[in-house]
Motif scaffolding. Structure first.
Motif, PDB file in Angstrom:
ATOM      1  N   MET A  33       0.885  -1.228   0.162  1.00 47.64           N
ATOM      2  CA  MET A  33      -0.158  -0.201   0.017  1.00 47.64           C
ATOM      3  C   MET A  33       0.995   1.506   0.017  1.00 47.64           C
ATOM      4  O   MET A  33       0.094   2.492   1.040  1.00 47.64           O
ATOM      5  N   THR A  35       3.011   4.663  -2.129  1.00 47.90           N
ATOM      6  CA  THR A  35       2.381   5.513  -3.780  1.00 47.90           C
ATOM      7  C   THR A  35       1.544   4.514  -5.029  1.00 47.90           C
ATOM      8  O   THR A  35       1.084   4.425  -5.971  1.00 47.90           O
ATOM      9  N   ILE A  38      -1.015   2.435  -3.817  1.00 46.03           N
ATOM     10  CA  ILE A  38      -2.370   2.594  -4.412  1.00 46.03           C
ATOM     11  C   ILE A  38      -3.077   2.964  -5.753  1.00 46.03           C
ATOM     12  O   ILE A  38      -3.345   3.333  -5.993  1.00 46.03           O
ATOM     13  N   ALA A  39      -1.535   3.843  -6.657  1.00 48.61           N
ATOM     14  CA  ALA A  39      -1.806   4.726  -7.630  1.00 48.61           C
ATOM     15  C   ALA A  39      -2.398   3.205  -8.891  1.00 48.61           C
ATOM     16  O   ALA A  39      -2.846   3.528  -9.444  1.00 48.61           O
ATOM     17  N   ARG A  43      -6.283  -0.435  -3.930  1.00 51.30           N
ATOM     18  CA  ARG A  43      -7.297  -0.248  -2.515  1.00 51.30           C
ATOM     19  C   ARG A  43      -8.093  -1.414  -2.585  1.00 51.30           C
ATOM     20  O   ARG A  43      -8.932  -1.605  -1.779  1.00 51.30           O
ATOM     21  N   LEU A  46      -7.165  -4.942  -1.366  1.00 51.66           N
ATOM     22  CA  LEU A  46      -7.165  -5.142  -0.611  1.00 51.66           C
ATOM     23  C   LEU A  46      -8.572  -4.913   0.777  1.00 51.66           C
ATOM     24  O   LEU A  46      -9.131  -5.761   0.707  1.00 51.66           O
ATOM     25  N   ASN A  47      -9.564  -4.479  -0.001  1.00 47.68           N
ATOM     26  CA  ASN A  47     -10.995  -4.561   0.466  1.00 47.68           C
ATOM     27  C   ASN A  47     -11.734  -5.664   0.102  1.00 47.68           C
ATOM     28  O   ASN A  47     -12.482  -6.035   0.695  1.00 47.68           O
ATOM     29  N   VAL A  50     -10.133  -8.385   2.822  1.00 47.28           N
ATOM     30  CA  VAL A  50     -10.802  -8.713   3.181  1.00 47.28           C
ATOM     31  C   VAL A  50     -12.685  -8.738   3.938  1.00 47.28           C
ATOM     32  O   VAL A  50     -12.895  -9.420   4.597  1.00 47.28           O
ATOM     33  N   GLN A  51     -12.985  -8.144   2.487  1.00 49.10           N
ATOM     34  CA  GLN A  51     -14.382  -8.743   2.414  1.00 49.10           C
ATOM     35  C   GLN A  51     -14.441 -10.395   2.493  1.00 49.10           C
ATOM     36  O   GLN A  51     -15.505 -11.460   3.451  1.00 49.10           O
ATOM     37  N   VAL A  64      -5.215 -10.685   6.662  1.00 49.42           N
ATOM     38  CA  VAL A  64      -4.863  -9.839   5.679  1.00 49.42           C
ATOM     39  C   VAL A  64      -4.995  -7.873   6.534  1.00 49.42           C
ATOM     40  O   VAL A  64      -4.901  -7.047   7.357  1.00 49.42           O
ATOM     41  N   GLN A  66      -1.250  -4.656   5.503  1.00 53.62           N
ATOM     42  CA  GLN A  66      -0.708  -4.182   4.782  1.00 53.62           C
ATOM     43  C   GLN A  66       0.929  -3.841   4.735  1.00 53.62           C
ATOM     44  O   GLN A  66       0.776  -3.654   5.929  1.00 53.62           O
ATOM     45  N   GLY A  68       4.366  -1.601   2.903  1.00 50.48           N
ATOM     46  CA  GLY A  68       5.137  -0.987   2.315  1.00 50.48           C
ATOM     47  C   GLY A  68       5.248  -0.411   1.449  1.00 50.48           C
ATOM     48  O   GLY A  68       4.516  -2.313   0.220  1.00 50.48           O
ATOM     49  N   CYS A  69       6.252  -0.557  -0.001  1.00 52.45           N
ATOM     50  CA  CYS A  69       6.583  -0.749  -0.754  1.00 52.45           C
ATOM     51  C   CYS A  69       6.972  -1.846  -1.064  1.00 52.45           C
ATOM     52  O   CYS A  69       8.332  -2.098  -0.787  1.00 52.45           O
TER      53      CYS A  69
ATOM     54  N   MET B   1      -3.073  10.127  -9.719  1.00 49.56           N
ATOM     55  CA  MET B   1      -3.377   8.964  -9.547  1.00 49.56           C
ATOM     56  C   MET B   1      -5.304   9.297 -10.068  1.00 49.56           C
ATOM     57  O   MET B   1      -5.540   9.919  -9.595  1.00 49.56           O
ATOM     58  N   ASP B  10      -2.537   7.676   0.498  1.00 51.42           N
ATOM     59  CA  ASP B  10      -1.823   7.737   0.684  1.00 51.42           C
ATOM     60  C   ASP B  10      -0.127   8.370   1.850  1.00 51.42           C
ATOM     61  O   ASP B  10       0.156   8.378   2.004  1.00 51.42           O
ATOM     62  N   TYR B 165     -14.210  -6.974  10.847  1.00 47.74           N
ATOM     63  CA  TYR B 165     -14.962  -6.521  10.036  1.00 47.74           C
ATOM     64  C   TYR B 165     -16.263  -5.686  10.486  1.00 47.74           C
ATOM     65  O   TYR B 165     -16.781  -4.750   8.857  1.00 47.74           O
TER      66      TYR B 165
END
Lengths: 123, 185
Positions: A33, A35, A38-39, A43, A46-47, A50-51, A64, A66, A68-69, B1, B10, B165
């Protein structure tokens, strides 16, 4: 309308389940997660994890989280799956649909989804 | 973005990595100007780092808190005629009251304005990934005022984790309903 009273009810319902919900940490799913991730669309990936992990009833053994790079920005969104006693699996160029597939086939079914792994892209 | 909400995610991730215990995300929309402020009480940056923070080719890989994030946000603000400023108080110089504040302004009617997008999803993603730190979200426009303070939720939840959750789903609905609420009703 959601209210704080409703949150209180969720808490009352869950407080006895907390110990069970912490899970064994048998399988760890880590989503990049930074830059770059995310770009590239981390997002929704990940969601989706989780779901689906919750809806498939896998939250007892799968966590689950997160990070970094990871250092392979050109392959983002990147997802790593760590499982005790097994080699790490790196899924690349992920999206929500592929995440759903990984939950069903790998996390629930125990079969690595080879076509989404970094090996398949580098071959 | 693709959405400003991704920039929010971010930049706020940087705040968490900087050790923030509270990260405030404040969005105001007034007279066609969108102002985004992200304020944290993390370790802050030295003057040297702060000077170079918007240079995309400068990075402090050891801390991983500088990279493309701020240069991208700056570019996106300036594309609309707006601007971005960063102020910071480094923990080494300010043992109390340290942290960083990022402010970016965007002119919403400019053709290059990137829409805010799904900001609720960014907030729930932050809470999901960092249940032990607090976030304050506040989005105000003429039509609505949406707020969430995880410190308040934590007081109700006690030892139930914020990233359970059911709690995340509740937060998602709670925020979305605030956006949909008719201000005249």
């Amino acid at each position: 309308m959601k209210s704080l009273a409703e949150l209180q009810a969720i808490k009352d319902k869950m407080k006895d389940k907390v110990v069970l919900r912490e899970g064994t940490g048998e399988i760890r799913v880590v989503v990049g997660m930074a830059t770059c991730g995310i770009a590239a669309g981390a997002r929704p990936v990940l969601n989706e994890f989780v779901q689906d992990v919750n809806e498939e009833g896998l939250s007892g053994k799968v966590t689950v989280s997160q990070t970094g790079c990871i250092g392979i920005c050109q392959y983002e969104p990147v997802v790593e799956v760590f499982e005790a006693g097994k080699e790490k699996v790196t899924y690349v160029k992920m999206n929500a649909e592929k995440a759903k597939d990984v939950v069903a086939r790998h996390l629930r079914g125990g079969q690595v989804v080879t076509e989404y792994t970094i090996g398949a892209y580098q071959a | 973005m693709k959405e400003l909400s991704l920039n929010i995610l971010d930049i706020a991730e940087n705040s968490v990595k900087a050790g923030a215990s509270l990260t405030e995300i404040r969005v105001t929309e007034k007279d066609g100007l969108l102002t985004l402020r992200i304020i944290d009480d993390g370790c802050g940056m030295t003057e040297e780092v702060l000077r170079r923070v918007t240079d995309p080719f400068y990075t402090t890989r050891t801390t991983r808190k500088v990279g493309m994030g701020l240069p991208l946000l700056k570019m996106e603000a300036e594309m609309t005629g707006g601007e971005m400023t960063v102020t910071s108080r480094y923990v080494g110089d300010f043992p109390e009251g340290h942290g960083t504040e990022v402010t970016a302004t965007f002119y919403e009617d400019h053709i290059d304005f990137i829409p805010l997008g799904d900001v609720v999803s960014s907030i729930t993603t932050l809470i999901q990934g960092h249940p032990d730190t607090d976030f304050l979200f506040d989005h105000e426009s003429d039509a609505f005022h949406v707020t969430l303070d995880t410190r308040e939720l934590r007081g109700i939840l006690e030892d139930v984790p914020l990233n359970s959750y059911e709690v995340i789903m509740w937060i998602d609905s709670y925020l979305r309903e605030q956006y949909e609420e008719d201000p005249l009703s």
